[in-house]
Design an enzyme around this catalytic site. Structure first.
Site, PDB file in Angstrom:
ATOM      1  CB  THR A 151      -0.851   0.036   1.299  1.00 37.45           C
ATOM      2  OG1 THR A 151      -1.673  -1.123   1.322  1.00 37.45           O
ATOM      3  CG2 THR A 151      -1.719   1.267   1.383  1.00 37.45           C
ATOM      4  NE  ARG A 189      -8.032  -8.386   2.494  1.00 39.07           N
ATOM      5  CZ  ARG A 189      -7.138  -7.409   2.629  1.00 39.07           C
ATOM      6  NH1 ARG A 189      -6.799  -6.666   1.608  1.00 39.07           N
ATOM      7  NH2 ARG A 189      -6.584  -7.167   3.789  1.00 39.07           N
ATOM      8  N   GLY A 228      -9.655  -4.645   1.925  1.00 41.47           N
ATOM      9  CA  GLY A 228      -9.003  -4.342   3.207  1.00 41.47           C
ATOM     10  C   GLY A 228      -9.390  -2.965   3.723  1.00 41.47           C
ATOM     11  CG  ASP A 229      -6.358  -0.940   5.868  1.00 41.73           C
ATOM     12  OD1 ASP A 229      -5.989  -1.855   5.103  1.00 41.73           O
ATOM     13  OD2 ASP A 229      -5.582  -0.055   6.277  1.00 41.73           O
ATOM     14  CB  THR A 279       0.578   0.391   5.410  1.00 35.38           C
ATOM     15  OG1 THR A 279       0.919  -0.690   4.551  1.00 35.38           O
ATOM     16  CG2 THR A 279       1.738   0.650   6.353  1.00 35.38           C
ATOM     17  N   GLY A 280      -0.659  -2.344   6.334  1.00 39.71           N
ATOM     18  CA  GLY A 280      -0.565  -3.586   7.079  1.00 39.71           C
ATOM     19  C   GLY A 280      -1.837  -4.388   6.942  1.00 39.71           C
TER      20      GLY A 280
HETATM   21  N1  ASP Z   1      -3.637  -2.495   4.165  1.00 37.13           N
HETATM   22  C1  ASP Z   1      -3.602  -3.260   2.943  1.00 37.13           C
HETATM   23  C2  ASP Z   1      -4.784  -4.177   2.926  1.00 37.13           C
HETATM   24  O1  ASP Z   1      -5.048  -4.821   3.911  1.00 37.13           O
HETATM   25  C3  ASP Z   1      -2.371  -4.021   2.729  1.00 37.13           C
HETATM   26  C4  ASP Z   1      -1.070  -3.364   3.063  1.00 37.13           C
HETATM   27  O2  ASP Z   1      -0.988  -2.224   3.500  1.00 37.13           O
HETATM   28  O3  ASP Z   1      -0.039  -3.995   2.880  1.00 37.13           O
HETATM   29  O4  ASP Z   1      -5.392  -4.298   1.887  1.00 37.13           O
END
Ligand code: ASP
Length: 343
Positions: free
Chosen positions: A203, A231, A233-234, A254-255
């Site tokens: 991200t 799917r 994510g955030d 991120t994460g």
């Molecule tokens: N936050 C992102 C998600 O869950 C992934 C990432 O930041 O690596 O889609």
């Protein structure tokens, strides 16, 4: 019972940019930092993205333009994790998520968007041209095409094709496990740990303050490599992957998105800054909240927050070491290692 006068006083105070600084124990006004633009963004790709954002900011441009232009650089790079060159889902399709927010709580978002090179710009159009905040899937794609965005070929980049082939070899098709396996290519979520111990990441989140002291933010991603189809994510969710309150500050995440969503992460960080916590403290508190919820499983996931307050103070915090963010202003341009709870 609170009387009307007291209520009016309380509301007036609430709407002013005062914050109680827990460290110093005194009330401080979050005076907007005018005349000193600044841009911050997640991971090392942020260095290149910040350069594009800076071109807008240094010429007196608006933060909202800077954060769009900035992350477009990353969307156009053929990397594993953002834009059409990124890793696909389990069915072999690249699906993209993005959101954007300005200084007036205007926001736009797209999710599960396929075959469009710049989801961040589609998110901005959603913000500016529709009465909605979020469009997903085929509807988002139809909107993008109607707005003149070209429909790109449905084809994996050579790198993504290679890692998908690799992933198919080693992985059975089944819903993701709760935790992350630590070998490259196996993790159902991202960022997963690479064999060399570094975090793979998916991200770019960016926040900018312009010459007028106004804040805006953007966030764009391919989500998690080899995720379940559909799917999200955030990253495209306002309040989770990104939140901007122009009186207080802004935050991006991120994460592992599922765990950011669980605590409305970026909104939580901004609310903690409203209570008077400095950006790093606010990010740390949000990380601690996730770790408390996850317990032992926290060792297998990475989440990081990056925030700026209205005074232009910047801070970040991650669960694990390895998260870095890029910062650029009139004086410096650098990659900063974030603090973390765990080694
Ligand atoms: N936050 C992102 C998600 O869950 C992934 C990432 O930041 O690596 O889609």
């Amino acid at each position: 019972m609170i009387n009307r006068r007291k209520f009016i006083q309380a509301s007036a105070l609430g709407s002013m940019s005062f914050a109680f600084n827990k460290e110093s124990g005194c009330k401080s006004k979050l005076t907007p930092l005018k005349g000193k633009p600044l841009v911050i963004s997640t991971w090392d790709a942020g260095l290149r993205a910040n350069k594009a954002a800076w071109e807008v900011l240094k010429n007196g441009g608006k933060a909202i333009d800077a954060v769009e232009k900035g992350v477009m650089v990353t969307e156009a790079e053929q990397n594993c994790c953002v834009g059409l060159g990124a890793n696909p889902d389990r069915d072999g399709f690249v699906t993209l998520d993005a959101c954007i927010m300005d200084e007036n709580f205007n926001c736009g978002s797209v999710a599960f968007l396929e075959r469009i090179k710049h989801p961040i710009s589609v998110a901005r159009r959603v913000m500016e041209k529709t009465p909605h905040v979020m469009l997903v899937g085929i509807g988002a794609q139809q909107f993008a095409v109607a707005e003149g965005f070209p429909l790109e070929e449905q084809k994996l980049s050579p790198d993504a094709q290679k890692s998908y082939d690799n992933w198919l070899k080693n992985s059975t098709y089944k819903p993701p496990a709760i935790n992350i396996e630590s070998k490259q290519g196996h993790g159902p979520f991202a960022p997963y740990k690479l064999d060399n111990g570094e975090w793979n990441h998916d991200t770019i989140g960016m926040v900018a303050m312009d010459i007028n002291g106004n804040l805006s933010g953007s966030c764009t991603t391919s989500g998690a490599g080899f995720k379940m189809r559909g799917r999200i994510g955030d990253s495209p969710i306002i309040g989770a992957g990104l939140f901007v309150d122009n009186e207080i500050g802004a935050c991006t995440a991120t994460g592992q998105g599922e765990d950011v969503i669980r605590i409305a992460g970026s909104h939580t960080v901004v609310e903690l800054m409203r209570q008077g916590f400095l950006p790093e403290e606010a990010c740390k508190k949000a990380i601690e909240r996730i770790v408390k919820i996850k317990g032992d499983k926290a060792k297998d996931i990475q989440v990081a927050f990056l925030a700026v307050n209205k005074r232009g103070e910047v801070g970040a915090f991650a669960i694990h070491k390895g998260f870095s963010y890029a910062i650029k202003n009139g004086e410096k341009e650098e990659l900063v290692k974030s603090k973390s709870l765990m080694e």
